[in-house]
Each structure stands twice: as structure tokens, then as C-alpha cells.
Design a protein around this motif. Structure first.
Motif, PDB file in Angstrom:
ATOM      1  N   UNK A   7       0.833  -1.199   0.000  1.00 34.20           N
ATOM      2  CA  UNK A   7       0.000   0.000   0.000  1.00 34.20           C
ATOM      3  C   UNK A   7       0.876   1.262   0.000  1.00 34.20           C
ATOM      4  N   UNK A   8       1.899   1.261   0.833  1.00 35.13           N
ATOM      5  CA  UNK A   8       2.773   2.426   0.914  1.00 35.13           C
ATOM      6  C   UNK A   8       3.415   2.707  -0.437  1.00 35.13           C
ATOM      7  N   UNK A   9       3.892   1.679  -1.084  1.00 32.57           N
ATOM      8  CA  UNK A   9       4.629   1.879  -2.323  1.00 32.57           C
ATOM      9  C   UNK A   9       3.756   2.229  -3.513  1.00 32.57           C
ATOM     10  N   UNK A  10       2.455   2.120  -3.398  1.00 28.86           N
ATOM     11  CA  UNK A  10       1.562   2.484  -4.501  1.00 28.86           C
ATOM     12  C   UNK A  10       1.348   3.989  -4.611  1.00 28.86           C
ATOM     13  N   UNK A  11       1.658   4.717  -3.560  1.00 31.41           N
ATOM     14  CA  UNK A  11       1.364   6.146  -3.501  1.00 31.41           C
ATOM     15  C   UNK A  11       2.567   6.952  -3.986  1.00 31.41           C
ATOM     16  N   UNK A  12       2.480   7.443  -5.201  1.00 34.38           N
ATOM     17  CA  UNK A  12       3.612   8.087  -5.867  1.00 34.38           C
ATOM     18  C   UNK A  12       3.414   9.602  -5.883  1.00 34.38           C
ATOM     19  N   UNK A  13       4.410  10.323  -5.408  1.00 34.99           N
ATOM     20  CA  UNK A  13       4.350  11.780  -5.345  1.00 34.99           C
ATOM     21  C   UNK A  13       5.037  12.388  -6.565  1.00 34.99           C
ATOM     22  N   UNK A  14       4.346  13.333  -7.173  1.00 36.22           N
ATOM     23  CA  UNK A  14       4.941  14.186  -8.190  1.00 36.22           C
ATOM     24  C   UNK A  14       4.964  15.579  -7.576  1.00 36.22           C
ATOM     25  N   UNK A  15       6.141  16.060  -7.313  1.00 41.11           N
ATOM     26  CA  UNK A  15       6.312  17.330  -6.629  1.00 41.11           C
ATOM     27  C   UNK A  15       7.235  18.208  -7.470  1.00 41.11           C
TER      28      UNK A  15
END
Length: 193
Positions: A7-15
Motif C-alpha cells: 500500500x505504501x509503495x503504490x502512492x507516488x508523489x509528483x512534486x
């Protein structure tokens, strides 16, 4: 424990830099069928302008940053039920870094925030496409200063950075998806829902 990691690794940040093409990139990823979460700051500014509120970066930056943290945390919690990759236009880390900057290091501790995917994709300063508008009133120099803070904040909290090339949005999306596909065998395991 593996499900928590997945679950943690599915959340991808584009910053990255304001006006660097993040929202356009998220639109492209959504067009390709991926779940995306819009930038908290823009949504807050729209709400505050509509209601004549003051939690705006140019009126009460501290209140704005605190609200952005709360909204980003709510967004991340709400994304738990979404399958596959979930792409976030900024994260709670962005807002916490802003609050830390505003308070001279007395902001909310970033390391206490929930984790996102270890690889964060950054849009670099790109003056040729930078524009101000109703919600983005700060100048390019302020956007660059914010970018420089994020370049320090993410690695300081255990994240790897990948600075995106200044290329067409489709090429950027291809790069992100290919990079994530390469990490799938070691860092991402699908969740059984």
C-alpha cells in the motif's frame, strides 16, 4: 506486513517547482487510467477565494500550510481503497516543508507523516512554461526557492528523487511508468482486494 508495504509503495508523489507541469502530468496519467489526486494547495486557494477566507499563501501562509498538511493527509487516507498506482500532485511533505520554513524549523515533523513511494518525481524550474494565475500569484523566484527546499526535504526524510526532463508530457508519463515498472519486482507487490 507485506500488504502495508504494498500500500505504501503504490502512492507516488509528483512534486517540484510550481508551474513546472505537475498538473498537466497528472492529467496525462489519469487519461491513461491511473488514479490521481489533485494538489491540496490549489483546492484550498479555490475554496478560500470562493468563501472570502484568509487561509491563502499570500494572506496567512501559516494557516494555508497547516490546512494543506491536513488535506494531504486526508487525501492519502482516502486513497487506501484505490487499486494500482495512485499519483499525488504534491504531498503532506511539501506542506510540512513549507510550514517548517515559515516557522524557522518549528513546523510539524516530516518524519511523523505517513510514507509514500520511496521514489519522488520532481518537476524542475521551467521558466518557459511558468505562468501566474488566480491561484498561483507568487513569482518564479519564489517557486524556485520552494523547489530548492523540496530538493532538500525529501532526501532528508528518506526519499529518492528523480528530476524529470523538460520534455513533452507524454514522455514524462512514459518515464515515470517505466521507472515504476522497473521497481515492481522489488518494491511493489499487488494488493489482494
Amino acid at each position: 506486513m507485506p500488504d502495508k508495504v504494498a500500500r505504501m509503495n503504490r502512492f507516488v508523489v509528483i512534486s517540484g517547482c510550481s508551474g513546472g507541469g505537475k498538473s498537466t502530468l497528472l492529467d496525462e496519467l489519469a487519461r491513461r487510467g491511473h488514479a490521481t489526486v489533485a494538489e491540496p494547495g490549489r483546492r484550498i486557494v479555490e475554496q478560500e477565494l470562493a468563501s472570502h477566507g484568509s487561509a491563502l499563501p499570500w494572506a496567512d501562509a501559516d494557516a494555508f500550510a497547516r490546512r494543506a498538511i491536513d488535506l494531504a493527509l486526508a487525501d492519502r487516507a482516502a486513497a487506501e481503497h484505490l487499486p494500482g498506482w495512485v499519483f499525488f500532485d504534491r504531498s503532506a511533505i511539501d506542506a510540512a516543508a513549507a510550514l517548517d520554513h515559515l516557522s524557522g524549523g518549528q513546523g510539524r515533523h516530516i518524519d511523523a507523516l505517513p510514507r509514500y513511494h520511496d521514489m519522488v518525481f520532481l518537476t524542475p524550474p521551467w521558466p518557459e512554461i511558468y505562468v501566474t494565475d488566480r491561484e498561483r500569484r507568487h513569482g518564479f523566484d519564489d517557486a524556485v526557492a520552494e523547489y530548492q527546499r523540496l530538493v532538500l526535504a525529501y532526501p532528508a526524510n528518506g526519499y529518492d528523487l528523480s528530476v524529470l526532463d523538460k520534455v513533452a508530457v507524454g514522455d514524462r508519463a512514459d518515464f515515470i511508468l517505466a521507472t515504476l515498472a522497473q521497481s515492481t519486482s522489488t518494491a511493489y507487490r499487488p494488493i489482494e482486494l
